[in-house]
Design an enzyme around this catalytic site. Structure first.
Site, PDB file in Angstrom:
ATOM      1  N   GLU A 121       7.242   0.924  16.705  1.00 56.68           N
ATOM      2  CA  GLU A 121       8.396   1.484  16.010  1.00 56.68           C
ATOM      3  C   GLU A 121       8.217   2.993  15.983  1.00 56.68           C
ATOM      4  O   GLU A 121       7.161   3.508  16.326  1.00 56.68           O
ATOM      5  CB  GLU A 121       8.533   0.880  14.611  1.00 56.68           C
ATOM      6  CG  GLU A 121       8.811  -0.633  14.659  1.00 56.68           C
ATOM      7  CD  GLU A 121       9.266  -1.237  13.338  1.00 56.68           C
ATOM      8  OE1 GLU A 121      10.010  -0.585  12.588  1.00 56.68           O
ATOM      9  OE2 GLU A 121       8.873  -2.384  13.060  1.00 56.68           O
ATOM     10  N   CYS A 167      -3.339   1.534   6.290  1.00 54.65           N
ATOM     11  CA  CYS A 167      -3.729   0.782   7.490  1.00 54.65           C
ATOM     12  C   CYS A 167      -4.458   1.674   8.491  1.00 54.65           C
ATOM     13  O   CYS A 167      -5.189   1.184   9.343  1.00 54.65           O
ATOM     14  CB  CYS A 167      -2.501   0.177   8.126  1.00 54.65           C
ATOM     15  SG  CYS A 167      -1.274   1.431   8.506  1.00 54.65           S
ATOM     16  N   ASN A 187       0.809  -1.236   0.000  1.00 54.50           N
ATOM     17  CA  ASN A 187       0.000   0.000   0.000  1.00 54.50           C
ATOM     18  C   ASN A 187       0.836   1.277   0.000  1.00 54.50           C
ATOM     19  O   ASN A 187       0.460   2.258  -0.634  1.00 54.50           O
ATOM     20  CB  ASN A 187      -1.023  -0.016   1.142  1.00 54.50           C
ATOM     21  CG  ASN A 187      -0.386  -0.126   2.490  1.00 54.50           C
ATOM     22  OD1 ASN A 187       0.733  -0.615   2.625  1.00 54.50           O
ATOM     23  ND2 ASN A 187      -1.080   0.320   3.509  1.00 54.50           N
ATOM     24  N   GLU A 210       3.416  -4.722  12.422  1.00 54.18           N
ATOM     25  CA  GLU A 210       2.439  -3.638  12.202  1.00 54.18           C
ATOM     26  C   GLU A 210       1.375  -4.226  11.293  1.00 54.18           C
ATOM     27  O   GLU A 210       1.619  -4.471  10.109  1.00 54.18           O
ATOM     28  CB  GLU A 210       3.142  -2.440  11.584  1.00 54.18           C
ATOM     29  CG  GLU A 210       4.211  -1.895  12.524  1.00 54.18           C
ATOM     30  CD  GLU A 210       4.966  -0.695  11.987  1.00 54.18           C
ATOM     31  OE1 GLU A 210       4.917  -0.443  10.778  1.00 54.18           O
ATOM     32  OE2 GLU A 210       5.611  -0.025  12.802  1.00 54.18           O
TER      33      GLU A 210
HETATM   34  P1  NAD Z   1       0.063  -9.258   3.230  1.00 51.54           P
HETATM   35  O1  NAD Z   1       0.096  -9.707   4.637  1.00 51.54           O
HETATM   36  O2  NAD Z   1      -0.735 -10.032   2.250  1.00 51.54           O
HETATM   37  O3  NAD Z   1       1.532  -9.213   2.618  1.00 51.54           O
HETATM   38  C1  NAD Z   1       2.565  -8.455   3.212  1.00 51.54           C
HETATM   39  C2  NAD Z   1       3.893  -9.067   2.854  1.00 51.54           C
HETATM   40  O4  NAD Z   1       4.013 -10.345   3.470  1.00 51.54           O
HETATM   41  C3  NAD Z   1       4.142  -9.278   1.377  1.00 51.54           C
HETATM   42  O5  NAD Z   1       5.488  -8.938   1.083  1.00 51.54           O
HETATM   43  C4  NAD Z   1       3.905 -10.774   1.220  1.00 51.54           C
HETATM   44  O6  NAD Z   1       4.593 -11.333   0.125  1.00 51.54           O
HETATM   45  C5  NAD Z   1       4.446 -11.298   2.527  1.00 51.54           C
HETATM   46  N1  NAD Z   1       3.932 -12.597   2.968  1.00 51.54           N
HETATM   47  C6  NAD Z   1       2.691 -13.116   2.778  1.00 51.54           C
HETATM   48  N2  NAD Z   1       2.601 -14.329   3.366  1.00 51.54           N
HETATM   49  C7  NAD Z   1       3.795 -14.585   3.942  1.00 51.54           C
HETATM   50  C8  NAD Z   1       4.313 -15.678   4.698  1.00 51.54           C
HETATM   51  N3  NAD Z   1       3.571 -16.744   4.989  1.00 51.54           N
HETATM   52  N4  NAD Z   1       5.587 -15.602   5.123  1.00 51.54           N
HETATM   53  C9  NAD Z   1       6.340 -14.516   4.856  1.00 51.54           C
HETATM   54  N5  NAD Z   1       5.912 -13.469   4.136  1.00 51.54           N
HETATM   55  C10 NAD Z   1       4.648 -13.487   3.699  1.00 51.54           C
HETATM   56  O7  NAD Z   1      -0.385  -7.742   3.294  1.00 51.54           O
HETATM   57  P2  NAD Z   1      -0.731  -6.788   2.074  1.00 51.54           P
HETATM   58  O8  NAD Z   1      -1.982  -7.290   1.446  1.00 51.54           O
HETATM   59  O9  NAD Z   1       0.499  -6.620   1.250  1.00 51.54           O
HETATM   60  O10 NAD Z   1      -1.005  -5.398   2.811  1.00 51.54           O
HETATM   61  C11 NAD Z   1      -2.266  -5.011   3.288  1.00 51.54           C
HETATM   62  C12 NAD Z   1      -2.376  -5.282   4.764  1.00 51.54           C
HETATM   63  O11 NAD Z   1      -1.305  -4.651   5.446  1.00 51.54           O
HETATM   64  C13 NAD Z   1      -3.633  -4.738   5.400  1.00 51.54           C
HETATM   65  O12 NAD Z   1      -4.138  -5.661   6.324  1.00 51.54           O
HETATM   66  C14 NAD Z   1      -3.139  -3.502   6.152  1.00 51.54           C
HETATM   67  O13 NAD Z   1      -3.945  -3.107   7.219  1.00 51.54           O
HETATM   68  C15 NAD Z   1      -1.805  -3.937   6.582  1.00 51.54           C
HETATM   69  N6  NAD Z   1      -0.927  -2.776   6.843  1.00 51.54           N
HETATM   70  C16 NAD Z   1      -0.614  -2.467   8.137  1.00 51.54           C
HETATM   71  C17 NAD Z   1       0.178  -1.366   8.420  1.00 51.54           C
HETATM   72  C18 NAD Z   1       0.546  -0.977   9.815  1.00 51.54           C
HETATM   73  O14 NAD Z   1       1.447  -0.186   9.975  1.00 51.54           O
HETATM   74  N7  NAD Z   1      -0.114  -1.486  10.834  1.00 51.54           N
HETATM   75  C19 NAD Z   1       0.668  -0.582   7.379  1.00 51.54           C
HETATM   76  C20 NAD Z   1       0.321  -0.928   6.078  1.00 51.54           C
HETATM   77  C21 NAD Z   1      -0.469  -2.044   5.825  1.00 51.54           C
HETATM   78  C1  6OH Z   2       0.256   2.524   7.170  1.00 48.08           C
HETATM   79  O1  6OH Z   2      -0.347   2.056   6.170  1.00 48.08           O
HETATM   80  C2  6OH Z   2       1.011   3.732   7.111  1.00 48.08           C
HETATM   81  C3  6OH Z   2       1.882   4.127   8.016  1.00 48.08           C
HETATM   82  C4  6OH Z   2       2.663   5.323   7.752  1.00 48.08           C
HETATM   83  C5  6OH Z   2       3.338   5.963   8.692  1.00 48.08           C
HETATM   84  O2  6OH Z   2       3.302   5.552   9.902  1.00 48.08           O
HETATM   85  C6  6OH Z   2       4.077   7.196   8.450  1.00 48.08           C
HETATM   86  O3  6OH Z   2       4.167   7.976   9.350  1.00 48.08           O
HETATM   87  O4  6OH Z   2       4.598   7.428   7.353  1.00 48.08           O
END
Ligand code: NAD
Ligand code: 6OH
Length: 484
Positions: free
Chosen positions: A465, A286, A153, A252
């Site tokens: 973090e 997120c 994202n 995260e």
């Molecule tokens: P995802 O969990 O599908 O994938 C994230 C990463 O993990 C990718 O690089 C993927 O290839 C890898 N991955 C997937 N399965 C794995 C496994 N079994 N072992 C190791 N690596 C693995 O997430 P996404 O769809 O790319 O992102 C969207 C999600 O991320 C949403 O749920 C969003 O809320 C969350 N997100 C959270 C934050 C935060 O800071 N809390 C920030 C951004 C996105």
């Molecule tokens: C989550 O999708 C985004 C987090 C971004 C930050 O925490 C930032 O400050 O850039």
């Protein structure tokens, strides 16, 4: 066709298999990505371990900070390339990526250069009852080899958010960006290389999660810690992978964030902020709000105004300056979001606006656009109110009392972010203090100081973090006790 390569031990290398990097705006293939197999991940981890013992391991803190600043300047110098690559991979509007993603990518390196230079330690003078005196002080040592797994994202922003503090603390890194958005990670490798970082310190391996580079990295016995941003379910899978070797993890994860709007809010400011918090990046941040609770006396007015905001969004080609909303990341993700639009109807929602896909009459019809959508009328227990959708959609519900709004906001297994909109700052502080979330904004959203703690409660993650919290994760803090 352009080929996006892995970066291992200071060399750009191809893998045995390739997969397509898709432009979500029209479904076209941007590039082929070479996937790192297990042997390549092994090589990256071995190179990282070896680099810890070399020149990198001997660098002083000011010298490491200078390298981070050089990387930041390197991103600035190639700003347009980063911008184009990020926009093509994600489909996000160029106006957004040029304001947030790319500058924040550089800012992360500058911030952690400053933080590591100014970080102090703890010290205690100990005096025992039997007259012994000692001095305790802490020193930071690198964790070692850090595995970094990031989502699609905010690809560059969330990668640099982890790479910068990891390098600042003297670690070596193997990063696995999302398979959906590989381009800026390889560009970053080019910048890191030209900043004089020794071979093996920073490695990029491309691929998927299970049975691919992600899993090879998280299960690797020579990786000392894993930091991950992504879905809660993936976090759980990674936790199982790392459990046998008891590695530190920083997670995260997802969210189902609430916004509480009081009748005394500054209506116009709130509408702007709230609309961003629901629709920015096509709802794929997120921190986005998917549950909006509005004080009953302004509910109808609020709903009509938010509907206008949604309908004024300009769904366009990502590189057009006037575009304010791009597509979702992928066909699969669009299916998921549309399935929730459908589910909402089955659960009894009123769809105030949206609920389907737009039609353009051009190449964008092959892309992954959906309409910005506002739902209302669902019971709190419905799946659309409980589960993370991660699209440009929210459910809006009225409330009568502050206590009710707080209770509903907190009724979730997640707890990443929340926002409170009110002109009564006393109430703003009070409500924020009662919300169960890693961050609560009052009269703003996504206003983030890189020094502040960032992370989630419950299913939204483990650890914090940001600023010193990043240093605490990316280093081993050791105490030295000297008898005086
Ligand atoms: P995802 O969990 O599908 O994938 C994230 C990463 O993990 C990718 O690089 C993927 O290839 C890898 N991955 C997937 N399965 C794995 C496994 N079994 N072992 C190791 N690596 C693995 O997430 P996404 O769809 O790319 O992102 C969207 C999600 O991320 C949403 O749920 C969003 O809320 C969350 N997100 C959270 C934050 C935060 O800071 N809390 C920030 C951004 C996105
Ligand atoms: C989550 O999708 C985004 C987090 C971004 C930050 O925490 C930032 O400050 O850039």
């Amino acid at each position: 066709m352009k080929v996006i390569q892995n970066y291992i031990n200071g060399r750009f290398v191809k893998g045995a298999r390739e997969f397509a990097d898709i432009n979500p705006a029209d479904g076209s293939v941007i590039a082929q990505v070479t996937e790192a197999d297990r042997a390549m991940v092994d090589e990256a981890v071995a190179a990282a371990r070896q680099a810890l013992e070399g020149e990198w391991g001997r660098l002083t803190v000011p010298a490491r900070a200078a390298v981070l600043n050089k990387i930041a300047c390197g991103i600035d110098a190639r700003f347009d390339e980063f911008l184009q690559a990020e926009v093509a991979d994600t489909g996000k509007p160029v106006s957004l990526a040029s304001k947030i993603d790319v500058p924040r990518g550089a800012a992360n390196f500058r911030a952690f250069a400053d933080i590591i230079k100014t970080a102090g330690g703890e010290s205690f003078r100990t005096e025992t009852p039997d007259g012994v005196t000692a001095l305790n002080y802490t020193v930071r040592k690198p964790l070692g080899v850090v595995g970094i797994i990031t989502p699609w994202n905010l690809p560059l922003l969330l990668l640099t958010w982890k790479v910068a503090p990891a390098l600042a603390c003297g670690n070596c890194v193997v990063a696995k960006p999302s398979e959906e958005t590989p381009a800026t990670a390889t560009l970053l490798a080019e910048v890191v290389e030209s900043s004089g970082v020794p071979a093996g310190v920073f490695n990029v391996v491309h691929g998927f999660g299970p049975d691919s580079a992600g899993e090879f990295l998280t299960t690797h016995p020579e990786v000392d810690a894993i930091t991950f941003t992504g879905e809660s379910r993936t976090g759980a899978a990674i936790m199982r992978s790392v459990a046998p070797s008891v590695k530190p993890v920083s997670f995260e994860l997802g969210g189902k964030n609430a916004a509480i709007v009081f009748a005394d809010c500054d209506f116009d400011d709130t509408m702007k902020g709230l609309s961003d918090s629901v629709f920015l990046n096509t709802g794929q941040v997120c921190l986005c709000a998917e549950r909006v609770y509005v004080e009953r006396s302004i509910f109808d007015r609020f709903l009509s105004a938010l509907k206008r905001e949604a309908e004024n969004l300009r769904l366009g080609w990502p590189m057009h300056a006037s575009t304010t909303m791009g597509p979702l990341i992928s066909r699969d993700h669009r299916e998921k979001v549309l399935s929730y639009y459908q589910l909402a109807k089955e659960e009894g929602a009123t769809t105030v606006t949206g609920g389907g896909t737009p039609e353009f009459g051009d190449g964008r019809d092959n892309g992954y656009y959906v309409q910005p959508t506002i739902l209302t009328g669902l019971p709190e227990s419905s799946r659309c109110v409980k589960e993370e959708i991660f699209g440009p959609v929210c459910h809006v519900a009225p409330f009568d009392t502050e206590e009710e709004a707080i209770a509903k906001s907190n009724d979730t297994k997640y707890g990443l972010a929340a926002s409170v909109w009110t002109s009564n700052l006393k109430r703003g502080h009070r409500v924020a203090g009662k919300l169960r979330a890693g961050i609560t904004w009052v009269n703003c959203w996504f206003l983030r100081d890189l020094r502040t703690p960032f992370g989630g409660v419950g299913l939204s993650g483990i650890g914090r973090e940001g600023g010193m919290h990043s240093l605490n994760f990316y280093s081993e803090l050791s105490n030295i006790c000297v008898k005086l």
